[in-house]
Design a protein around this motif. Structure first.
Motif, PDB file in Angstrom:
ATOM      1  N   THR A   1       0.945  -1.260  -0.028  1.00 26.30           N
ATOM      2  CA  THR A   1       0.103  -0.012   0.056  1.00 26.30           C
ATOM      3  C   THR A   1       0.997   1.232  -0.007  1.00 26.30           C
ATOM      4  O   THR A   1       0.110   2.570   0.206  1.00 26.30           O
ATOM      5  CB  THR A   1      -0.857  -0.059   1.201  1.00 26.30           C
ATOM      6  OG1 THR A   1      -0.190  -0.049   2.484  1.00 26.30           O
ATOM      7  CG2 THR A   1      -1.638  -1.218   1.325  1.00 26.30           C
ATOM      8  N   SER A   2       2.232   1.313  -0.126  1.00 21.58           N
ATOM      9  CA  SER A   2       2.923   2.343   0.070  1.00 21.58           C
ATOM     10  C   SER A   2       2.869   3.461  -1.073  1.00 21.58           C
ATOM     11  O   SER A   2       3.334   4.409  -0.658  1.00 21.58           O
ATOM     12  CB  SER A   2       4.297   1.683  -0.106  1.00 21.58           C
ATOM     13  OG  SER A   2       4.625   0.970  -1.127  1.00 21.58           O
ATOM     14  N   LEU A   3       2.400   3.110  -2.047  1.00 23.93           N
ATOM     15  CA  LEU A   3       2.094   4.120  -2.886  1.00 23.93           C
ATOM     16  C   LEU A   3       1.080   4.887  -3.055  1.00 23.93           C
ATOM     17  O   LEU A   3       0.511   5.731  -3.991  1.00 23.93           O
ATOM     18  CB  LEU A   3       2.525   3.845  -4.527  1.00 23.93           C
ATOM     19  CG  LEU A   3       4.010   3.361  -4.983  1.00 23.93           C
ATOM     20  CD1 LEU A   3       4.322   2.902  -6.302  1.00 23.93           C
ATOM     21  CD2 LEU A   3       4.915   4.440  -4.462  1.00 23.93           C
ATOM     22  N   LEU A   4       0.131   4.321  -2.081  1.00 24.08           N
ATOM     23  CA  LEU A   4      -1.008   5.138  -1.741  1.00 24.08           C
ATOM     24  C   LEU A   4      -0.750   6.472  -1.052  1.00 24.08           C
ATOM     25  O   LEU A   4      -1.192   6.706   0.107  1.00 24.08           O
ATOM     26  CB  LEU A   4      -2.202   4.475  -0.952  1.00 24.08           C
ATOM     27  CG  LEU A   4      -2.522   3.056  -1.600  1.00 24.08           C
ATOM     28  CD1 LEU A   4      -3.438   2.288  -0.781  1.00 24.08           C
ATOM     29  CD2 LEU A   4      -3.277   3.214  -2.924  1.00 24.08           C
ATOM     30  N   THR A   5      -0.064   7.497  -1.553  1.00 24.43           N
ATOM     31  CA  THR A   5       0.382   8.349  -0.982  1.00 24.43           C
ATOM     32  C   THR A   5       0.730   9.635  -2.020  1.00 24.43           C
ATOM     33  O   THR A   5       0.733   9.333  -3.097  1.00 24.43           O
ATOM     34  CB  THR A   5       1.853   8.161  -0.193  1.00 24.43           C
ATOM     35  OG1 THR A   5       2.049   9.118   0.735  1.00 24.43           O
ATOM     36  CG2 THR A   5       2.734   7.872  -0.994  1.00 24.43           C
ATOM     37  N   ASP A   6       1.200  10.796  -1.420  1.00 28.84           N
ATOM     38  CA  ASP A   6       1.476  11.845  -1.949  1.00 28.84           C
ATOM     39  C   ASP A   6       2.654  12.117  -2.577  1.00 28.84           C
ATOM     40  O   ASP A   6       3.550  11.675  -1.591  1.00 28.84           O
ATOM     41  CB  ASP A   6       0.902  13.083  -1.581  1.00 28.84           C
ATOM     42  CG  ASP A   6      -0.542  13.367  -1.579  1.00 28.84           C
ATOM     43  OD1 ASP A   6      -1.117  13.128  -2.564  1.00 28.84           O
ATOM     44  OD2 ASP A   6      -1.276  13.730  -0.449  1.00 28.84           O
ATOM     45  N   HIS A   7       3.082  12.615  -3.830  1.00 25.92           N
ATOM     46  CA  HIS A   7       4.714  12.495  -4.051  1.00 25.92           C
ATOM     47  C   HIS A   7       5.406  13.405  -3.058  1.00 25.92           C
ATOM     48  O   HIS A   7       6.519  12.998  -2.562  1.00 25.92           O
ATOM     49  CB  HIS A   7       4.788  13.483  -5.337  1.00 25.92           C
ATOM     50  CG  HIS A   7       6.026  13.580  -6.007  1.00 25.92           C
ATOM     51  ND1 HIS A   7       6.358  13.035  -7.104  1.00 25.92           N
ATOM     52  CD2 HIS A   7       7.101  14.070  -5.592  1.00 25.92           C
ATOM     53  CE1 HIS A   7       7.569  13.297  -7.681  1.00 25.92           C
ATOM     54  NE2 HIS A   7       8.066  14.254  -6.595  1.00 25.92           N
ATOM     55  N   TYR A   8       4.932  14.524  -2.481  1.00 29.85           N
ATOM     56  CA  TYR A   8       5.623  15.279  -1.480  1.00 29.85           C
ATOM     57  C   TYR A   8       6.132  14.817  -0.163  1.00 29.85           C
ATOM     58  O   TYR A   8       7.144  15.142   0.563  1.00 29.85           O
ATOM     59  CB  TYR A   8       5.169  16.819  -1.319  1.00 29.85           C
ATOM     60  CG  TYR A   8       4.023  17.040  -0.472  1.00 29.85           C
ATOM     61  CD1 TYR A   8       3.192  15.901  -0.177  1.00 29.85           C
ATOM     62  CD2 TYR A   8       3.838  18.049   0.301  1.00 29.85           C
ATOM     63  CE1 TYR A   8       2.115  16.069   1.059  1.00 29.85           C
ATOM     64  CE2 TYR A   8       2.662  18.383   1.231  1.00 29.85           C
ATOM     65  CZ  TYR A   8       1.903  17.347   1.286  1.00 29.85           C
ATOM     66  OH  TYR A   8       0.770  17.634   2.231  1.00 29.85           O
ATOM     67  N   GLU A   9       5.268  13.598   0.201  1.00 31.87           N
ATOM     68  CA  GLU A   9       5.692  12.850   1.277  1.00 31.87           C
ATOM     69  C   GLU A   9       6.901  12.452   1.172  1.00 31.87           C
ATOM     70  O   GLU A   9       7.794  12.480   2.155  1.00 31.87           O
ATOM     71  CB  GLU A   9       4.832  11.983   1.681  1.00 31.87           C
ATOM     72  CG  GLU A   9       3.121  12.262   1.585  1.00 31.87           C
ATOM     73  CD  GLU A   9       2.772  13.321   3.055  1.00 31.87           C
ATOM     74  OE1 GLU A   9       3.682  13.882   3.517  1.00 31.87           O
ATOM     75  OE2 GLU A   9       1.652  13.410   2.984  1.00 31.87           O
ATOM     76  N   LEU A  10       7.351  11.756   0.124  1.00 26.87           N
ATOM     77  CA  LEU A  10       8.629  11.067  -0.164  1.00 26.87           C
ATOM     78  C   LEU A  10       9.812  12.083  -0.601  1.00 26.87           C
ATOM     79  O   LEU A  10      10.995  11.776  -0.135  1.00 26.87           O
ATOM     80  CB  LEU A  10       8.563   9.935  -1.285  1.00 26.87           C
ATOM     81  CG  LEU A  10       7.696   8.914  -0.999  1.00 26.87           C
ATOM     82  CD1 LEU A  10       7.771   7.679  -2.118  1.00 26.87           C
ATOM     83  CD2 LEU A  10       7.884   8.322   0.463  1.00 26.87           C
ATOM     84  N   THR A  11       9.493  13.420  -0.948  1.00 27.64           N
ATOM     85  CA  THR A  11      10.431  14.212  -1.167  1.00 27.64           C
ATOM     86  C   THR A  11      10.966  14.845   0.052  1.00 27.64           C
ATOM     87  O   THR A  11      12.026  15.247   0.407  1.00 27.64           O
ATOM     88  CB  THR A  11      10.197  15.320  -2.367  1.00 27.64           C
ATOM     89  OG1 THR A  11       8.809  15.923  -1.790  1.00 27.64           O
ATOM     90  CG2 THR A  11       9.904  14.708  -3.503  1.00 27.64           C
ATOM     91  N   MET A  12       9.785  14.782   0.994  1.00 23.45           N
ATOM     92  CA  MET A  12      10.343  15.409   2.579  1.00 23.45           C
ATOM     93  C   MET A  12      11.198  14.383   3.269  1.00 23.45           C
ATOM     94  O   MET A  12      12.185  14.679   3.861  1.00 23.45           O
ATOM     95  CB  MET A  12       8.979  15.581   3.320  1.00 23.45           C
ATOM     96  CG  MET A  12       8.395  16.837   2.967  1.00 23.45           C
ATOM     97  SD  MET A  12       7.245  17.590   4.121  1.00 23.45           S
ATOM     98  CE  MET A  12       5.904  16.200   3.663  1.00 23.45           C
ATOM     99  N   VAL A  13      10.748  12.969   3.046  1.00 30.02           N
ATOM    100  CA  VAL A  13      11.748  12.072   3.540  1.00 30.02           C
ATOM    101  C   VAL A  13      13.255  12.091   3.033  1.00 30.02           C
ATOM    102  O   VAL A  13      14.057  11.964   3.461  1.00 30.02           O
ATOM    103  CB  VAL A  13      11.003  10.450   3.398  1.00 30.02           C
ATOM    104  CG1 VAL A  13      12.164   9.508   3.886  1.00 30.02           C
ATOM    105  CG2 VAL A  13       9.948  10.445   4.074  1.00 30.02           C
ATOM    106  N   ASP A  14      13.016  12.420   1.563  1.00 26.78           N
ATOM    107  CA  ASP A  14      14.479  12.311   0.881  1.00 26.78           C
ATOM    108  C   ASP A  14      15.294  13.538   1.570  1.00 26.78           C
ATOM    109  O   ASP A  14      16.600  13.365   1.823  1.00 26.78           O
ATOM    110  CB  ASP A  14      14.373  12.423  -0.569  1.00 26.78           C
ATOM    111  CG  ASP A  14      15.533  12.357  -1.380  1.00 26.78           C
ATOM    112  OD1 ASP A  14      16.176  11.278  -1.240  1.00 26.78           O
ATOM    113  OD2 ASP A  14      15.812  13.010  -2.142  1.00 26.78           O
ATOM    114  N   ALA A  15      14.751  14.619   1.529  1.00 23.75           N
ATOM    115  CA  ALA A  15      15.590  15.787   1.908  1.00 23.75           C
ATOM    116  C   ALA A  15      15.889  15.643   3.548  1.00 23.75           C
ATOM    117  O   ALA A  15      17.152  16.061   3.920  1.00 23.75           O
ATOM    118  CB  ALA A  15      14.701  17.006   1.924  1.00 23.75           C
ATOM    119  N   ALA A  16      15.172  15.024   4.465  1.00 18.17           N
ATOM    120  CA  ALA A  16      15.414  14.607   5.678  1.00 18.17           C
ATOM    121  C   ALA A  16      16.623  13.898   5.780  1.00 18.17           C
ATOM    122  O   ALA A  16      17.453  13.828   6.739  1.00 18.17           O
ATOM    123  CB  ALA A  16      14.195  14.343   6.653  1.00 18.17           C
TER     124      ALA A  16
END
Length: 450
Positions: free
Chosen positions: A14-29
């Motif tokens: 179910t991991s891609l049931l999400t918005d793009h920016y959630e993962l870009t925030m993780v990436d930046a963090a």
């Protein structure tokens, strides 16, 4: 030969049931060193839709099952790599993602009000933020359906309601809606997957196409009675209602289980049909109505001899509020010394309240009178106050008593008790202030209106 397992197969990742920016925030963090910072996220609603008096929390059982399968498998990772959504470092972290934090919140089926801290997610920033979209999509829809359904249950005055809206929403949201409506007090659903997956009782007999299939209405009724018995419910408004009722009793006898009305001026028609059934000796035959009902139409039939209701479009669309307006905000994080630091959004009209919360339902003589929210996480209240938080996930381990059909049954029972505890004005259908005021209580014990 063994029998096949009737339960649905485990859902896909179910991991891609999400918005793009959630993962870009993780990436930046990941790159600036804040991904592992200990955080507290909170899911809440700033107000109730359409100025209603209360809302009903629904969706936690579904959310926990989605969380259990929240994985980034090869297919998901390859998509993220090809789309260049995140860096290789973050892809490695996602490949090993397993939620290891803790989640607590209001019980499923609980009544809620503006600013109620419905769910608290305690995790690293990366683990907490990646769940935002999934949690909001579940809670916003399921709670909208449950909140509308609870109003319909109150308007029905103890008469049973069936959820029949599968053809008015998406195929997966139809299952979620049936589940949420049942938690709020509906008696059954027409959706078979909701029965299999969540233990919701299912029901149904025949549509107008069944009558139109046959050479005559009598033939259709006779065939249905032959197949399902005289206890079945016959749909009597395909042609002329008066003739349909006469034929129904003539075919099934006075022991006919029920008739269904799906059109017409219901407040008038129901009285006429009841009188006709009684004249024909079918005094125990029930009347079900299913004509574009919502809580207002149901309330308008309070004095009519209706035995049960079937509701479709209005319940699966939240009766005009298909989303609950819930948000998910970071409210606290730990500093370098390991101390909790409250954080809050200050945008006009969208302010949030920082800090770890602890909510209770204030009661007087068993009747709810206010919502008290301790800011700072310390318990507040007196002996009659009811704590609202329960633990759902502890250090990554899901408490399984909240899952499946057992979790749904427990939520349904809790919802009935939570609504019964509310003051009488909560049951008003008209727009107005929330039935309970919400107060924040600081560490000094000072209360202020939320």
């Amino acid at each position: 030969m063994s029998k096949p397992d009737p339960r649905p197969a485990a859902p896909a990742a179910t991991s891609l049931l999400t918005d793009h920016y959630e993962l870009t925030m993780v990436d930046a963090a990941m790159h600036d060193g804040t991904a592992d910072r200990e955080c507290m996220f909170e899911l809440f609603a700033r107000k109730l839709p359409n100025d209603r008096r209360y809302g009903i929390v629904a969706g936690i059982g579904r959310a926990l099952e989605l969380l259990e399968h929240y994985r980034f498998e090869d297919a998901e990772l390859e998509f993220l790599r090809e789309a260049n959504v995140v860096s290789a470092k973050t892809l490695d972290w996602l490949a090993n993602f397993r939620f290891s934090g803790s989640i607590r919140g209001y019980r499923e089926g609980e009544a809620y009000f503006p600013q109620s801290p419905l769910l608290e997610v305690h995790a690293s920033f990366a683990e907490g933020v990646v769940l935002e979209t999934m949690l909001l999509s579940v809670f916003n829809y399921d709670s909208a359906v449950a909140s509308a359904a609870a109003r319909m249950v109150s308007a029905a005055g103890g008469r049973p309601l069936a959820e029949m809206g599968s053809r008015r929403t998406g195929e997966r949201s139809a299952v979620a809606a049936a589940r949420a409506a049942y938690i709020a007090g509906f008696a059954a659903t027409s959706n078979l997957e909701a029965g299999r997956s969540w233990g919701v009782p299912t029901m149904g007999t025949a549509a107008h196409s069944w009558t139109l299939l046959h050479e005559s209405e009598r033939d259709a009724f006779q065939s249905q009675v032959d197949a399902l018995g005289v206890g079945t419910t016959l749909l009597v408004d395909t042609y002329d209602v008066t003739e349909g009722v006469r034929l129904a009793v003539d075919v099934a006898g006075p022991q006919l289980g029920g008739v269904r009305l799906d059109s017409g001026d219901l407040p008038v028609l129901v009285h006429e049909v009841r009188a006709q059934l009684d004249d024909l000796g079918a005094t125990e035959t029930r009347i079900t109505v299913t004509n574009d009902l919502d809580e207002y139409a149901i309330a308008a039939l309070a004095a009519a001899p209706v035995d049960s209701f079937g509701v479709g479009t209005s319940v699966v669309t939240g009766s005009g509020a298909v989303a609950s307006g819930m948000v998910y905000k970071l409210v606290a994080r730990k500093d370098d010394a390991g101390e909790w630091v409250p954080v809050a959004k200050a945008s006009p009209g969208k302010k949030s309240v920082g800090g770890v919360k602890y909510p209770v339902r204030r009661r007087e003589n068993g009747v709810a009178s206010a919502e008290l929210i301790s800011v700072g996480g310390l318990p507040v209240g007196d002996s009659d106050d009811r704590p609202l938080y329960v633990d759902y996930v502890t250090n990554g381990e899901i408490d399984r008593k909240w899952l499946g059909a057992e979790g749904v049954a427990a939520a349904r029972e809790h919802c009935a008790a939570a609504v019964a505890e509310l003051p009488r004005n909560a049951r008003r259908l008209g727009k107005g202030d929330p039935a309970l005021a919400t107060f924040y209580v600081d560490e000094a014990g000072t209360a202020s209106l939320a």
